[in-house]
Write a protein that holds these residues in place. Sequence first.
Motif, short mmCIF file in Angstrom:
data_model
loop_
_atom_site.label_atom_id
_atom_site.label_comp_id
_atom_site.label_asym_id
_atom_site.label_seq_id
_atom_site.Cartn_x
_atom_site.Cartn_y
_atom_site.Cartn_z
N PRO A 122 -10.44 8.76 -6.02
CA PRO A 122 -10.19 8.20 -7.62
C PRO A 122 -8.86 8.19 -7.99
O PRO A 122 -8.38 7.74 -8.96
N TYR A 123 -7.96 9.01 -7.35
CA TYR A 123 -6.48 9.10 -7.54
C TYR A 123 -5.87 7.77 -7.12
O TYR A 123 -4.58 7.70 -7.41
N MET A 124 -6.24 7.03 -5.97
CA MET A 124 -5.55 6.13 -5.43
C MET A 124 -4.99 4.88 -6.24
O MET A 124 -5.66 4.80 -6.98
N ALA A 125 -3.93 4.46 -5.88
CA ALA A 125 -3.30 3.08 -6.66
C ALA A 125 -2.80 2.36 -5.81
O ALA A 125 -2.00 2.52 -4.75
N TYR A 126 -2.89 0.89 -5.89
CA TYR A 126 -2.41 -0.05 -5.22
C TYR A 126 -1.34 -0.79 -6.03
O TYR A 126 -1.48 -1.20 -7.29
N LEU A 127 -0.26 -0.98 -5.57
CA LEU A 127 1.15 -1.12 -6.09
C LEU A 127 1.33 -2.65 -5.79
O LEU A 127 1.72 -2.85 -4.59
N LEU A 128 1.53 -3.63 -6.50
CA LEU A 128 2.13 -4.94 -6.40
C LEU A 128 3.25 -4.96 -6.93
O LEU A 128 3.62 -5.03 -8.18
N GLY A 158 0.27 4.54 -4.04
CA GLY A 158 0.47 5.52 -5.01
C GLY A 158 -0.61 6.32 -5.39
O GLY A 158 -1.55 6.19 -4.82
N PHE A 159 -0.36 7.16 -6.14
CA PHE A 159 -1.62 7.80 -6.71
C PHE A 159 -1.36 8.69 -8.10
O PHE A 159 -0.12 8.73 -8.52
N LEU A 160 -2.32 8.48 -8.86
CA LEU A 160 -2.28 8.95 -10.36
C LEU A 160 -2.10 10.50 -10.41
O LEU A 160 -2.66 11.44 -9.57
N VAL A 161 -1.17 11.04 -11.30
CA VAL A 161 -0.92 12.28 -11.32
C VAL A 161 -1.10 12.93 -12.77
O VAL A 161 -1.28 13.89 -13.07
N ARG A 162 -1.38 11.87 -13.51
CA ARG A 162 -1.73 12.04 -15.06
C ARG A 162 -2.29 10.71 -15.45
O ARG A 162 -1.90 9.54 -14.90
N GLU A 163 -2.83 10.71 -16.75
CA GLU A 163 -3.43 9.38 -17.10
C GLU A 163 -2.38 8.20 -17.51
O GLU A 163 -2.72 7.07 -17.37
N PHE A 170 0.73 8.27 -15.74
CA PHE A 170 1.66 8.42 -14.55
C PHE A 170 1.50 8.27 -13.44
O PHE A 170 0.23 8.81 -12.88
N VAL A 171 2.07 7.35 -12.19
CA VAL A 171 1.99 7.27 -11.04
C VAL A 171 3.03 7.64 -10.36
O VAL A 171 4.09 7.32 -10.62
N MET A 172 2.54 8.29 -9.21
CA MET A 172 3.77 8.94 -8.20
C MET A 172 3.78 8.01 -6.96
O MET A 172 2.68 7.82 -6.40
N THR A 173 4.84 7.73 -6.35
CA THR A 173 5.21 6.86 -5.41
C THR A 173 6.21 7.33 -4.47
O THR A 173 7.23 8.25 -4.92
N ALA A 174 6.66 6.32 -3.54
CA ALA A 174 7.95 6.57 -2.89
C ALA A 174 9.08 5.71 -3.67
O ALA A 174 8.74 4.54 -3.94
N ALA A 175 10.32 6.23 -3.53
CA ALA A 175 11.41 5.55 -4.19
C ALA A 175 11.69 4.24 -3.57
O ALA A 175 12.25 3.36 -4.18
N HIS A 176 11.39 3.93 -2.30
CA HIS A 176 11.99 2.82 -1.59
C HIS A 176 10.58 1.53 -1.87
O HIS A 176 10.73 0.48 -1.57
N CYS A 177 9.41 2.25 -2.67
CA CYS A 177 8.82 0.93 -3.39
C CYS A 177 9.17 0.33 -4.65
O CYS A 177 8.23 -0.23 -5.50
N TRP A 178 10.40 0.71 -5.05
CA TRP A 178 10.94 0.38 -6.25
C TRP A 178 10.92 -1.26 -6.32
O TRP A 178 11.02 -1.89 -5.30
N GLY A 179 10.96 -1.81 -7.41
CA GLY A 179 10.93 -3.27 -7.48
C GLY A 179 11.05 -3.76 -8.80
O GLY A 179 11.31 -2.98 -9.86
N ARG A 180 11.50 -5.08 -9.09
CA ARG A 180 11.84 -5.73 -10.40
C ARG A 180 10.73 -5.28 -11.39
O ARG A 180 10.97 -5.00 -12.59
#
Length: 256
Positions: A33-39, A51-56, A58-68
Amino acid sequence: MQQLLLLLAFILLPGDEAEKIIGGREARPHSYPYMAYLLIQNPEGLTACGGFLVREDFVMTAAHCWGRSISVTVGAHNIQRRERTQQRINVRRAIRHPDYNTQNFTNDIMLLQLSRRIRRNKAVSPVALPRGAGERLRPGTLCTVAGWGRVSLSRGTNVLQEVQLRVQGDQTCRNRFRTFTTQTQICVGNPRKRKTAFKGDSGGPLVCNNVAQGIVSYGASNGTPPAVFTKIKSFLPWIRRTMRHLQCLTLAGAQA
């Protein structure tokens, strides 16, 4: 050049299809239930990460997934369907670690502050983080990685996949990747087994005993293990400080 190709293995370049778990299986719907799909929207086009939910909020992910701009979908099993469990939320702020290195992927961690809090339910809830830097993740520990995308080099799927991987000794990754750093990275995946995370899994969590210990970062371009994960416990002070700061910014903006 060979090393650069290895490092590029988990980056989803514009025009690529999201690729993911190799040697795994379809997950039971909403069992993560913590899994997140980032577009992710960039000038070059759309890309995707995990990515993954760490709080209601906030999502944590990799820095190289950054985007505009980044949109987050939680509560999903099949990312190509509009499931009733899904919640889609835009990202208010994306904060990469200030020491993230785009050349060797050290400090490959990013926090996403959501524009609103998720609605917590059976299909959507955060995962626990390590409680302190003193916790040690021993080689041989069995952990789980989940993600969306290809299940082999040539075959894709739209449903969440899962795979169990063992933590390896640091030397296994030192022998494979010149950029591997013991202090901030984890070596994961038995080199003798065809099981690993892959390209579009970037940013997804390595979960061991119900605690998120790592973030999918990089690996071999042909999808052979081991792979390198960002070690979350090394960044706990930065994580706490950043979430407090962003929360204060949001409160100040609401009161203005």
